[in-house]
Design an enzyme around this catalytic site. Structure first.
Site, PDB file in Angstrom:
ATOM      1  N   GLY A   1       0.846  -1.194   0.000  1.00  0.00           N
ATOM      2  CA  GLY A   1       0.000   0.000   0.000  1.00  0.00           C
ATOM      3  C   GLY A   1       0.876   1.235   0.000  1.00  0.00           C
TER       4      GLY A   1
ATOM      5  N   LYS B   1     -11.793 -12.274 -15.559  1.00  0.00           N
ATOM      6  CA  LYS B   1     -12.120 -12.523 -16.972  1.00  0.00           C
ATOM      7  C   LYS B   1     -11.598 -13.877 -17.471  1.00  0.00           C
ATOM      8  CE  LYS B   1     -13.748 -10.387 -20.738  1.00  0.00           C
ATOM      9  NZ  LYS B   1     -14.951  -9.565 -20.775  1.00  0.00           N
TER      10      LYS B   1
ATOM     11  N   HIS C   1       7.484  -7.780  -4.187  1.00  0.00           N
ATOM     12  CA  HIS C   1       6.141  -8.192  -4.638  1.00  0.00           C
ATOM     13  C   HIS C   1       6.203  -9.532  -5.384  1.00  0.00           C
ATOM     14  CE1 HIS C   1       3.945  -4.473  -3.676  1.00  0.00           C
ATOM     15  NE2 HIS C   1       5.132  -3.921  -3.823  1.00  0.00           N
TER      16      HIS C   1
ATOM     17  N   GLU D   1       3.777 -11.164  -6.433  1.00  0.00           N
ATOM     18  CA  GLU D   1       2.626 -11.307  -7.334  1.00  0.00           C
ATOM     19  C   GLU D   1       2.877 -10.746  -8.729  1.00  0.00           C
ATOM     20  OE1 GLU D   1       2.982  -9.356  -4.782  1.00  0.00           O
ATOM     21  OE2 GLU D   1       1.929  -7.450  -4.920  1.00  0.00           O
TER      22      GLU D   1
ATOM     23  N   ASP E   1     -19.388 -12.036 -21.134  1.00  0.00           N
ATOM     24  CA  ASP E   1     -19.840 -11.963 -19.743  1.00  0.00           C
ATOM     25  C   ASP E   1     -21.346 -12.203 -19.621  1.00  0.00           C
ATOM     26  OD1 ASP E   1     -17.228 -11.322 -19.366  1.00  0.00           O
ATOM     27  OD2 ASP E   1     -17.562  -9.174 -19.151  1.00  0.00           O
TER      28      ASP E   1
ATOM     29  N   CYS F   1       5.397  -6.008   1.265  1.00  0.00           N
ATOM     30  CA  CYS F   1       5.736  -4.579   1.194  1.00  0.00           C
ATOM     31  C   CYS F   1       5.180  -3.808   2.404  1.00  0.00           C
ATOM     32  CB  CYS F   1       5.268  -4.014  -0.139  1.00  0.00           C
ATOM     33  SG  CYS F   1       6.084  -2.474  -0.540  1.00  0.00           S
ATOM     34  N   TYR F   2       4.139  -2.993   2.236  1.00  0.00           N
ATOM     35  CA  TYR F   2       3.572  -2.283   3.398  1.00  0.00           C
ATOM     36  C   TYR F   2       3.109  -3.287   4.460  1.00  0.00           C
ATOM     37  CZ  TYR F   2       0.386   0.619   6.161  1.00  0.00           C
ATOM     38  OH  TYR F   2      -0.249   1.265   7.188  1.00  0.00           O
TER      39      TYR F   2
END
Ligand code: XMP
Length: 507
Positions: A53, A363, A166, A168, A222, A80-81
């Site tokens: 963050g 998605k 990170h 991710e 969708d 991180c944060y």
């Protein structure tokens, strides 16, 4: 189903943490950072992750987790944060450091648990201003970089881990491996999140709803998948309506109708409102006015259908997970059925509740479901198409002739890109037409015909775009076909403006 809960402290990457975890078949959900202990317990998670963050832990308004969250005894990973929150909470020290952005070499000091199997060192993606200066008692450093001596810390006894980088983002080598180590080894979560499983539980949930459901379908993936799931659950109590506004791609309306009626046997109505839309758009040149008219007319046709074919209790929509979450202010657990509210300009008196069966999905997960449900591949491989349809690709007044040119020329552009195996490499591709004319010569005769603009762009998210450097031979083929096959066209141009300063659509 085992679940990992990710507390969102506002990082632009918070979403990616969930996606990466779901990619190895464990369900992960993003919740607001200030979720209460009671709410968190309802999720019954196998482990907790604190996202990164933009804040500093020593700011007076720094976001912190609610009372008791640190004391659950569940495995915890701070990124991180989130890492700095852990350092701060357990008695270490966080200091302001030189900002570090980009890739750093992470040296592994302890390759047990979290960092097992990742090798001696990896490139890790950093994006931070603060760092851990002193680690808390009971923790040890398990990885460092040149500038961050406590880039990864662990208290194996407590199953608490903090990492400054990170895992991710794709730029972190072995990032998924690190998340897997946490989720599978430390938390012991089972890999039981599959789309087959989702379909089964969702259909069971949907089958319990009472009353009729109205679903507006556009032919996009969708709304199609949402409709098919509901149809599996409640059969003909679902009515699908497709509004043909006359501004769709060549043969599109026919193809959509055939798919729903013949392939899927869905209770489906197509409202052919092309003439009404085109009537309202007659003489209108201003792009914003055109959009407004298309939007208003859609609501009007849709409302009329609902009134005549009701009563309906539900309105189904193909809302996806990213639509319901905004970074930092994520609204928490997405439930299948959202409480009563007015939708997309529909009048209150229709009194419809909203049903959003895809609200928990990304998605790519919807695409996977589409494959399982045997939706024709053509439908989910097709480029995004704007809501106001070809009205944004026809410059100036929309006339039947310009509409015809736009449809035929766009079809040629798409066909040639497919033939060249380039269709999937580009973001959007079409032909636009305006009122400009140019002189041509056909046989021995002078002909004053329309100019067609081919637009093909590369983009990742439509926020910026660049024109695609198509091979000259391919452009030549497109141009030849357009002038040969469409009677009124004499010239073909290729647009070479990027976004910005241009936009993707001309109107
Ligand atoms: P622009 O032209 O603004 O378009 O660069 C960015 C992306 O959005 C699509 N687009 C729309 N989609 N309703 C939509 O659903 C609209 O009114 C609309 N206008 C533009 C466009 O196709 C591109 O992908």
């Amino acid at each position: 189903m085992d679940k990992i809960v990710v507390l969102d402290f506002g990082s632009q990457y918070s979403h990616l943490i969930c996606r990466r975890i779901r990619e190895f078949s464990v369900y992960a959900e993003l919740v607001p950072y200030d979720i209460s202990l009671e709410e968190l317990k309802k999720h019954n998670p196998k482990g907790i992750i604190f996202s990164g963050g933009p804040s500093s832990v020593y700011n007076s308004d720094a976001p912190t987790p609610a009372e008791g969250i640190f004391d659950t005894s569940l495995p915890l990973l701070g990124i991180c944060y989130g890492h700095q929150l852990i350092v701060n909470k357990y008695g270490g020290k966080v200091k302001r450091a030189n900002k570090e952005y980009g890739s750093s070499l992470l040296t592994i000091d302890n390759d047990k648990d979290l960092l097992s199997g990742v090798g001696e060192s990896v490139r890790a993606w950093m994006s931070h201003g603060d760092e851990a200066e002193e680690i808390p008692p009971g923790f040890q450093v398990i990885g460092h970089t040149e500038s961050a001596k406590a880039a990864a810390i662990a208290s194996e006894e407590k199953s608490i881990y903090g990492i400054q980088f990170h895992p991710e983002v794709v730029h972190t080598e072995q990032g998924t491996e690190i998340l897997k180590n946490f989720v599978l080894k430390v938390c012991g979560a089972s890999q039981d999140w599959t789309m087959e499983g989702f379909i089964e539980t969702e259909v069971e949930k949907l089958s319990k709803i009472q009353g009729n459901v109205l679903c507006g379908v556009s032919g996009g993936i969708d709304s199609t998948v949402a409709a098919l799931l509901i149809h599996r659950a409640i059969g003909d109590r679902l009515k699908c309506v497709f509004v043909d506004n006359g501004l769709l791609r060549l043969d599109e309306a026919k193809e959509i109708e055939e798919m729903f009626k013949n392939n899927f046997k869905v209770n489906f109505s197509a409202v052919d409102a092309g003439e009404v839309f085109l009537g309202k758009l007659k003489g209108i040149e201003d792009p914003e006015k055109k959009r407004k008219i298309v939007g208003e007319e859609f609501v009007s046709v849709f409302t009329e259908f609902a009134e005549k074919n009701g009563p309906f209790k539900w309105l189904a929509q193909g809302t996806l997970y990213p639509d319901v979450i905004e970074s930092g202010v994520s609204k928490g657990p997405a439930s299948v059925i959202k409480s009563h509210h007015n939708v997309g300009g529909l009048p209150d008196w229709l009194d419809l509740e909203v049903l959003e069966p895809l609200k928990e999905l990304y998605k790519d997960e919807v695409r996977e479901i589409a494959k399982i449900l045997e939706v024709p591949e053509k439908l989910f491989m097709r480029h995004p198409f704007p809501g106001p349809g070809l009205s944004v690709r026809i410059i100036g007044e929309i006339t039947p002739k310009k509409l015809e040119i736009c449809k035929l020329a766009s079809k040629i552009v798409e066909e040639e890109l497919m033939e060249a195996n380039l269709y999937q490499n580009v973001w959007q591709a079409y032909a636009a037409v305006g009122d400009d004319k140019a002189v041509g010569v056909v046989g021995d005769e002078r002909k004053y015909g329309n100019i067609v603009m081919i637009r093909v762009v590369d983009s990742i998210d439509a926020m910026t775009a660049d024109w695609t450097r198509l091979p000259h031979g391919l452009l030549e083929k497109m141009s030849n076909r357009i002038t040969n096959e469409i009677e009124d066209v004499t010239w073909v141009t290729y647009t070479i403006s990027s976004k910005p300063p241009a936009t993707i659509e001309p109107q």
